[in-house]
Design an enzyme around this catalytic site. Structure first.
Site, PDB file in Angstrom:
ATOM      1  N   TYR A  77       2.705  -0.118 -11.900  1.00  0.00           N
ATOM      2  CA  TYR A  77       1.345  -0.027 -11.628  1.00  0.00           C
ATOM      3  C   TYR A  77       1.037  -1.924 -12.424  1.00  0.00           C
ATOM      4  O   TYR A  77       0.301  -2.698 -12.040  1.00  0.00           O
ATOM      5  CB  TYR A  77       0.805   0.691 -11.804  1.00  0.00           C
ATOM      6  N   ILE A 112      -3.171  -4.660   4.512  1.00  0.00           N
ATOM      7  CA  ILE A 112      -3.232  -5.717   3.918  1.00  0.00           C
ATOM      8  C   ILE A 112      -1.763  -5.910   3.429  1.00  0.00           C
ATOM      9  O   ILE A 112      -0.879  -7.179   3.258  1.00  0.00           O
ATOM     10  CB  ILE A 112      -3.967  -5.816   2.226  1.00  0.00           C
ATOM     11  N   LYS A 154       0.530  -5.799 -11.368  1.00  0.00           N
ATOM     12  CA  LYS A 154      -0.775  -6.254 -12.335  1.00  0.00           C
ATOM     13  C   LYS A 154      -0.818  -7.739 -12.716  1.00  0.00           C
ATOM     14  O   LYS A 154      -1.475  -8.722 -12.751  1.00  0.00           O
ATOM     15  CB  LYS A 154      -2.069  -5.248 -12.641  1.00  0.00           C
ATOM     16  N   ASP A 210     -10.653  -1.929   4.953  1.00  0.00           N
ATOM     17  CA  ASP A 210      -9.355  -0.901   4.259  1.00  0.00           C
ATOM     18  C   ASP A 210      -8.671  -0.197   5.391  1.00  0.00           C
ATOM     19  O   ASP A 210      -8.747  -0.748   6.821  1.00  0.00           O
ATOM     20  CB  ASP A 210     -10.773  -0.039   4.353  1.00  0.00           C
ATOM     21  N   ASN A 253      -9.062  -6.619  -3.627  1.00  0.00           N
ATOM     22  CA  ASN A 253      -9.836  -5.521  -4.604  1.00  0.00           C
ATOM     23  C   ASN A 253      -8.825  -4.423  -4.097  1.00  0.00           C
ATOM     24  O   ASN A 253      -8.359  -3.335  -5.211  1.00  0.00           O
ATOM     25  CB  ASN A 253     -11.362  -5.327  -4.481  1.00  0.00           C
TER      26      ASN A 253
HETATM   27  P1  NAI Z   1     -10.197   3.344  -4.949  1.00  0.00           P
HETATM   28  O1  NAI Z   1      -8.815   4.824  -5.086  1.00  0.00           O
HETATM   29  O2  NAI Z   1     -11.511   3.923  -5.400  1.00  0.00           O
HETATM   30  O3  NAI Z   1     -10.361   2.863  -3.780  1.00  0.00           O
HETATM   31  C1  NAI Z   1      -9.624   1.540  -3.014  1.00  0.00           C
HETATM   32  C2  NAI Z   1      -9.258   1.346  -1.800  1.00  0.00           C
HETATM   33  O4  NAI Z   1      -8.464   0.699  -1.718  1.00  0.00           O
HETATM   34  C3  NAI Z   1      -9.203   2.483  -1.039  1.00  0.00           C
HETATM   35  O5  NAI Z   1     -10.252   2.062   0.042  1.00  0.00           O
HETATM   36  C4  NAI Z   1      -7.648   2.110   0.160  1.00  0.00           C
HETATM   37  O6  NAI Z   1      -7.861   2.949   1.449  1.00  0.00           O
HETATM   38  C5  NAI Z   1      -8.132   0.441   0.492  1.00  0.00           C
HETATM   39  N1  NAI Z   1      -6.943   0.643   0.350  1.00  0.00           N
HETATM   40  C6  NAI Z   1      -5.552   0.875  -0.125  1.00  0.00           C
HETATM   41  N2  NAI Z   1      -4.036   0.706   0.597  1.00  0.00           N
HETATM   42  C7  NAI Z   1      -4.909  -0.049   1.205  1.00  0.00           C
HETATM   43  C8  NAI Z   1      -4.212  -1.550   2.256  1.00  0.00           C
HETATM   44  N3  NAI Z   1      -2.502  -1.839   1.929  1.00  0.00           N
HETATM   45  N4  NAI Z   1      -4.518  -1.963   3.210  1.00  0.00           N
HETATM   46  C9  NAI Z   1      -6.037  -1.916   2.739  1.00  0.00           C
HETATM   47  N5  NAI Z   1      -6.903  -1.344   1.784  1.00  0.00           N
HETATM   48  C10 NAI Z   1      -6.105  -0.216   1.263  1.00  0.00           C
HETATM   49  O7  NAI Z   1      -9.670   2.254  -5.803  1.00  0.00           O
HETATM   50  P2  NAI Z   1     -10.942   2.030  -7.012  1.00  0.00           P
HETATM   51  O8  NAI Z   1     -10.749   3.163  -8.032  1.00  0.00           O
HETATM   52  O9  NAI Z   1     -12.070   1.611  -6.774  1.00  0.00           O
HETATM   53  O10 NAI Z   1     -10.071   0.482  -7.414  1.00  0.00           O
HETATM   54  C11 NAI Z   1     -10.244  -0.828  -6.729  1.00  0.00           C
HETATM   55  C12 NAI Z   1      -9.248  -2.410  -7.645  1.00  0.00           C
HETATM   56  O11 NAI Z   1      -9.570  -1.556  -8.609  1.00  0.00           O
HETATM   57  C13 NAI Z   1      -7.986  -1.316  -7.376  1.00  0.00           C
HETATM   58  O12 NAI Z   1      -6.911  -2.712  -7.523  1.00  0.00           O
HETATM   59  C14 NAI Z   1      -7.291  -0.963  -8.663  1.00  0.00           C
HETATM   60  O13 NAI Z   1      -5.897  -1.378  -9.440  1.00  0.00           O
HETATM   61  C15 NAI Z   1      -8.630  -1.805  -9.438  1.00  0.00           C
HETATM   62  N6  NAI Z   1      -8.687  -1.000 -10.996  1.00  0.00           N
HETATM   63  C16 NAI Z   1      -9.612  -0.322 -10.666  1.00  0.00           C
HETATM   64  C17 NAI Z   1      -8.901   0.767 -12.134  1.00  0.00           C
HETATM   65  C18 NAI Z   1     -10.636   2.121 -12.319  1.00  0.00           C
HETATM   66  O14 NAI Z   1     -10.097   2.276 -13.788  1.00  0.00           O
HETATM   67  N7  NAI Z   1     -10.555   2.384 -11.092  1.00  0.00           N
HETATM   68  C19 NAI Z   1      -9.010   0.103 -13.619  1.00  0.00           C
HETATM   69  C20 NAI Z   1      -8.768  -0.825 -13.183  1.00  0.00           C
HETATM   70  C21 NAI Z   1      -8.350  -1.627 -12.051  1.00  0.00           C
END
Ligand code: NAI
Length: 246
Positions: free
Chosen positions: A150, A60, A154, A35, A86
């Site tokens: 987005y 990443i 995806k 992260d 993720n």
């Molecule tokens: P979140 O924002 O709570 O967590 C995402 C994490 O990724 C954060 O800790 C952030 O610091 C890290 N991150 C961001 N850019 C980064 C980079 N360049 N390198 C390394 N780490 C990085 O997001 P959430 O909700 O947990 O989402 C996780 C995945 O699930 C994402 O890919 C999101 O698009 C996908 N998703 C989420 C949904 C939702 O309703 N929460 C629905 C559909 C997909």
């Protein structure tokens, strides 16, 4: 760590990634938690224990960071059994109001970052003749107003997973995508209350999913039970992708 399977989870410090990390730990994996959020990443390592999780501050999208990460994992742990991509971000707006910066940022993290991680993992997993890759896409790849960046990123993740399933299948490497719908995480907690309420109303289940719903699916896909499942996109979305009455 000795004798454990090794998994990498990106975006592991919060939300869905954190739930996946915890779930893989209970499945017996040692997890390299990637992260850019150093504070939350270190908290996670302290909470779960360094003997089970190693936090790595890696962006990443940065090719050199990613290469260095894989070199250090191979030096320390000798193999990589599973990669869960993720990490992801949103920068929503209607296309007529969306900046090129917001388009690039989302494509960079969600698609290029995932691709970079897959490339380095593929090099190692091919030599091992074993590996499980799970890419977290989104139901939004089907199309969501205000998410041209987005949804496109995806859709790219779904296509990437299908192509890699073709390229890596004969090396005993499976590649699948998971497409979550509305999940209760810091990402969705940022939405305006009214917007969130409308989204919940549009769900067949009238509920949000929990990060553990996604984590359970990932746990299945990286398990030994799924050797013949590859190139698939599994929805974890309370039925929203069915699309009827929407
Ligand atoms: P979140 O924002 O709570 O967590 C995402 C994490 O990724 C954060 O800790 C952030 O610091 C890290 N991150 C961001 N850019 C980064 C980079 N360049 N390198 C390394 N780490 C990085 O997001 P959430 O909700 O947990 O989402 C996780 C995945 O699930 C994402 O890919 C999101 O698009 C996908 N998703 C989420 C949904 C939702 O309703 N929460 C629905 C559909 C997909």
């Amino acid at each position: 760590m000795i004798g454990k399977k090794i998994a990498i989870v990106t975006g592991a410090a919060k939300g869905i990634g954190k739930a996946i990390t915890k779930r893989l730990l209970s499945d017996g994996f040692f997890v390299v938690a990637v992260d850019t959020d150093i504070e939350e990443g270190q908290k996670l390592e302290n909470e779960l224990g360094r003997e089970f999780v190693e936090f790595q501050n890696v962006n990443i999208c940065d090719e050199q960071h990613v290469k260095t990460l894989f070199t250090s994992i191979i030096n320390n742990y000798k193999r990589i059994d599973a990669l869960v991509n993720n990490a992801g971000i949103i920068r929503d707006n209607m296309i007529w109001k969306m900046s090129v910066e917001d388009f690039d940022a989302v494509i960079n993290v969600n698609l290029k970052g995932t691709w970079l991680m897959c490339r380095e993992a593929a090099i190692i997993m091919k030599l091992q003749n074993f590996g499980k890759i799970v890419n977290i896409a989104s139901r939004a790849w089907l199309g969501n107003r205000g998410q041209s960046n987005y949804s496109a990123s995806k859709a790219g993740v779904v296509a990437l997973s299908r192509v890699l399933a073709l390229e890596l299948g004969k090396y005993n490497i499976s590649v699948n995508a998971v497409a979550p719908g509305l999940i209760d995480t810091p990402l969705t907690q940022k939405l305006e209350k009214e917007v969130l309420q409308k989204l919940i109303e549009a769900q067949p289940t009238k509920t949000m999913g929990q990060p553990s719903d996604v984590a359970n699916t990932v746990s299945f896909l990286v398990s030994d039970k799924t050797g013949f499942i590859t190139g698939q996109t599994i929805y974890v979305d309370g039925g929203k992708s069915i699309g009827a009455n929407m």
